[in-house]
Design an enzyme around this catalytic site. Structure first.
Site, PDB file in Angstrom:
ATOM      1  N   TRP A  51       0.583  -1.015   0.340  1.00  0.00           N
ATOM      2  CA  TRP A  51       0.224   0.041   0.221  1.00  0.00           C
ATOM      3  C   TRP A  51       1.164   1.620   0.228  1.00  0.00           C
ATOM      4  O   TRP A  51       0.816   2.394  -0.567  1.00  0.00           O
ATOM      5  CB  TRP A  51      -0.600   0.335   0.929  1.00  0.00           C
ATOM      6  CG  TRP A  51      -2.056  -0.280   0.671  1.00  0.00           C
ATOM      7  CD1 TRP A  51      -2.460  -1.495   0.187  1.00  0.00           C
ATOM      8  CD2 TRP A  51      -3.581  -0.540   1.426  1.00  0.00           C
ATOM      9  NE1 TRP A  51      -3.240  -2.341   0.247  1.00  0.00           N
ATOM     10  CE2 TRP A  51      -3.498  -1.431   0.962  1.00  0.00           C
ATOM     11  CE3 TRP A  51      -4.145   0.133   1.893  1.00  0.00           C
ATOM     12  CZ2 TRP A  51      -6.057  -1.611   1.776  1.00  0.00           C
ATOM     13  CZ3 TRP A  51      -5.524   0.633   2.246  1.00  0.00           C
ATOM     14  CH2 TRP A  51      -6.014  -0.623   2.104  1.00  0.00           C
ATOM     15  N   ASP A  84       4.889   0.926  11.323  1.00  0.00           N
ATOM     16  CA  ASP A  84       4.407  -0.918  11.238  1.00  0.00           C
ATOM     17  C   ASP A  84       5.144  -0.901  12.211  1.00  0.00           C
ATOM     18  O   ASP A  84       6.619  -0.544  12.580  1.00  0.00           O
ATOM     19  CB  ASP A  84       5.054  -1.597  10.356  1.00  0.00           C
ATOM     20  CG  ASP A  84       4.078  -3.195  10.458  1.00  0.00           C
ATOM     21  OD1 ASP A  84       3.449  -3.479   9.358  1.00  0.00           O
ATOM     22  OD2 ASP A  84       4.566  -3.918  11.075  1.00  0.00           O
ATOM     23  N   ASP A 106       4.972   1.600  16.941  1.00  0.00           N
ATOM     24  CA  ASP A 106       3.403   1.261  17.771  1.00  0.00           C
ATOM     25  C   ASP A 106       2.583   1.817  17.316  1.00  0.00           C
ATOM     26  O   ASP A 106       3.047   3.178  17.689  1.00  0.00           O
ATOM     27  CB  ASP A 106       3.504   0.368  19.034  1.00  0.00           C
ATOM     28  CG  ASP A 106       2.401  -0.064  19.476  1.00  0.00           C
ATOM     29  OD1 ASP A 106       1.293   0.127  17.976  1.00  0.00           O
ATOM     30  OD2 ASP A 106       1.811  -1.069  20.152  1.00  0.00           O
ATOM     31  N   ASP A 157      -4.814  -1.323   6.370  1.00  0.00           N
ATOM     32  CA  ASP A 157      -4.858  -2.641   5.895  1.00  0.00           C
ATOM     33  C   ASP A 157      -4.998  -3.598   7.065  1.00  0.00           C
ATOM     34  O   ASP A 157      -4.247  -4.969   6.551  1.00  0.00           O
ATOM     35  CB  ASP A 157      -4.577  -2.760   4.876  1.00  0.00           C
ATOM     36  CG  ASP A 157      -4.376  -4.341   3.888  1.00  0.00           C
ATOM     37  OD1 ASP A 157      -6.001  -4.489   3.697  1.00  0.00           O
ATOM     38  OD2 ASP A 157      -4.270  -4.852   2.555  1.00  0.00           O
ATOM     39  N   LYS A 196      -9.659  -1.480   7.144  1.00  0.00           N
ATOM     40  CA  LYS A 196     -10.275  -3.025   7.034  1.00  0.00           C
ATOM     41  C   LYS A 196     -10.950  -3.335   7.788  1.00  0.00           C
ATOM     42  O   LYS A 196     -10.344  -3.136   8.959  1.00  0.00           O
ATOM     43  CB  LYS A 196      -9.063  -4.063   6.530  1.00  0.00           C
ATOM     44  CG  LYS A 196      -9.926  -5.477   6.115  1.00  0.00           C
ATOM     45  CD  LYS A 196      -8.468  -6.633   5.989  1.00  0.00           C
ATOM     46  CE  LYS A 196      -7.067  -7.109   6.316  1.00  0.00           C
ATOM     47  NZ  LYS A 196      -6.892  -7.322   4.493  1.00  0.00           N
TER      48      LYS A 196
END
EC number: 2.1.1.166
Length: 263
Positions: A104, A126, A142, A166, A206
């Site tokens: 992405w 991430d 985080d 996502d 998502k």
């Protein structure tokens, strides 16, 4: 947490000259594979692993992602959502939460033109160690940490136009458990978005269908002009995933539930 569509690296075959010239990088695959590749169960390999490998070898999105140098087939989901809802524009400031392996983030870089002078800015974040993407600021952190929103605004020099997520926790096979775990990530991503989105900004996330998303959607409607739901063609058949697209962010002062649900 990372994108659910596995750690696929770029590369793969170049394809024929005519094929390469007929598609731009980032376009979805056209047509289907003519030959079906069947995988035998090797000694020491679980049947589930064999099924996964066979699915990967026969998935046109996996094959096209490799051909285009995209890090995961999930990149095509963002491509399809963007083509439907016009999410990404040159010059935008975008953050991709749970960005690993970077599919992405790659699409966000291309469509905001962050590699160009006066282009956009893209930050991928991430909790896992991951390989950076050219044109993006890639953070291993985080996003649920209290300092994360301030860290992001510092990297962006201000608020954000679009928050992408996502993320999905590893599935257990128990539908309701998986739903609750993904909804926990979705809620955390939205609370993060509340702190970093600029007025008029957008959020894409998502979720797994399962019945507990009502409270989150109610909160989002209070702060956004319109809420939509979509299942892009790149989502696997049988997957419970669906994407929530919230546009026209008004902020915490949005007041009553006035957002439109155009599902």
């Amino acid at each position: 947490m990372s994108s659910a569509e596995g750690p696929k690296s770029g590369g793969g075959s170049k394809g024929s000259k005519s094929e390469a010239s007929s598609r731009v990088r980032g376009s979805a695959p056209t047509g289907s594979r003519d030959l079906f590749v069947r995988v035998r169960t090797a000694k020491g390999r679980k049947a589930s692993s064999t099924r996964w490998l066979q699915r990967q070898l026969n998935d046109p999105y996996v094959l096209e992602a490799k051909r285009q140098g995209l890090r995961s087939r999930a990149a095509f989901k963002l491509i399809e959502l963007d083509e439907r809802f016009t999410l990404l524009k040159p010059g935008m400031r975008v953050v991709d939460l749970g960005a690993a392996p970077g599919g992405w983030t790659q699409i966000a870089v291309e469509r905001t033109r962050s590699l160009h002078p006066n282009g956009g800015k893209v930050v991928g974040m991430d909790i896992l160690e991951w390989e950076g993407v050219a044109g993006a600021t890639c953070l291993t952190h985080d996003f649920m940490d209290d300092a994360a929103p301030l860290m992001l605004k510092g990297a962006m020099d201000g608020a954000v136009d679009l928050v992408l997520s996502d993320m999905a926790a590893p599935t257990t096979g128990h539908r309701q458990t998986d739903h609750l775990r993904v909804m926990g990530l979705a809620e955390a991503a939205w609370y993060f978005a509340e702190e970093v989105l600029a007025p008029g900004g957008a959020f894409v996330c998502k979720v797994f269908q399962g019945g507990t998303e009502g409270a989150l959607l109610t909160r989002m409607k209070k702060m956004c002009e319109v809420i939509r739901h979509a299942k892009p063609p790149a989502s696997r058949q049988g997957s419970p995933e669906v994407y929530v697209i919230a546009q026209g962010f008004r902020g915490l002062s949005g007041g009553e539930d006035t957002g439109r649900d155009e599902s």
